[in-house]
Design an enzyme around this catalytic site. Sequence first.
Site, mmCIF file in Angstrom:
data_model
loop_
_atom_site.group_PDB
_atom_site.id
_atom_site.type_symbol
_atom_site.label_atom_id
_atom_site.label_comp_id
_atom_site.label_asym_id
_atom_site.label_seq_id
_atom_site.Cartn_x
_atom_site.Cartn_y
_atom_site.Cartn_z
ATOM 1 N N HIS A 1 36.320 40.154 51.071
ATOM 2 C CA HIS A 1 37.144 39.018 50.635
ATOM 3 C C HIS A 1 37.397 38.124 51.838
ATOM 4 C CE1 HIS A 1 39.938 36.841 48.159
ATOM 5 N NE2 HIS A 1 40.795 36.872 49.154
ATOM 6 N N GLU B 1 43.386 46.558 40.783
ATOM 7 C CA GLU B 1 44.148 45.364 41.156
ATOM 8 C C GLU B 1 43.256 44.449 41.997
ATOM 9 O OE1 GLU B 1 48.298 44.167 43.454
ATOM 10 O OE2 GLU B 1 47.944 46.248 42.876
ATOM 11 N N ARG C 1 34.036 40.605 28.388
ATOM 12 C CA ARG C 1 33.961 41.150 29.743
ATOM 13 C C ARG C 1 33.581 42.633 29.690
ATOM 14 N NH1 ARG C 1 35.686 38.858 34.252
ATOM 15 N NH2 ARG C 1 36.835 37.274 33.118
#
Length: 194
Positions: free
Chosen positions: A113, A147, A69
């Site tokens: 989102h 986060e 990643r």
Amino acid sequence: MKNIVILISGGGSNMAAIVRAAQRDNWRKTHGAEVKAVISNRPDAGGLAFAREQGLAAEVVDHKLFPSREAFDEALAAAIDRHAPALVVLAGFMRILTPAFVERYRARLLNIHPSLLPAFPGLHTHQRALDAGCRFAGATVHQVTAELDYGPILEQAVVPILPDDTAATLAARVLTQEHLIYPKAVAHFLRQAA
């Protein structure tokens, strides 16, 4: 000129909504900003064709070609940085970004989102809202932090959940609202950054 780089993984409908708003509302004149490039982590992302049709740089940094990643994020950042971005916009970009990547673009990295955050971060948001018996769902534009699906909320849209809704019908109604609030949030962000 404030350059905007948009990251996608699929069809790019939110990217297209932002590009169209930038054209319609002449962001070059009103905000001193323009969408400069669209970058996808998937070579088959449908949104790349739209970007090319609009005369935008359309690039691929295939995450499958990297051993980690971190290595992918480094290559992605190098591709982004070639366009000197004032703003990086995640528009259906389906990769979790490393804390180092997020820090690199701190305070200039936006995401959308498909839930009313802080409710239902992560995946399967529409089904989770239905399973929880929610009466409302929606979408949230927020600044990205390390986060997942967290960070200062910039814009939200609320959609009622109907008695016969499925995850698919709810997702389709939420998406129409995403196409409205994401360009609005980006334009507001650009005004604040002036």
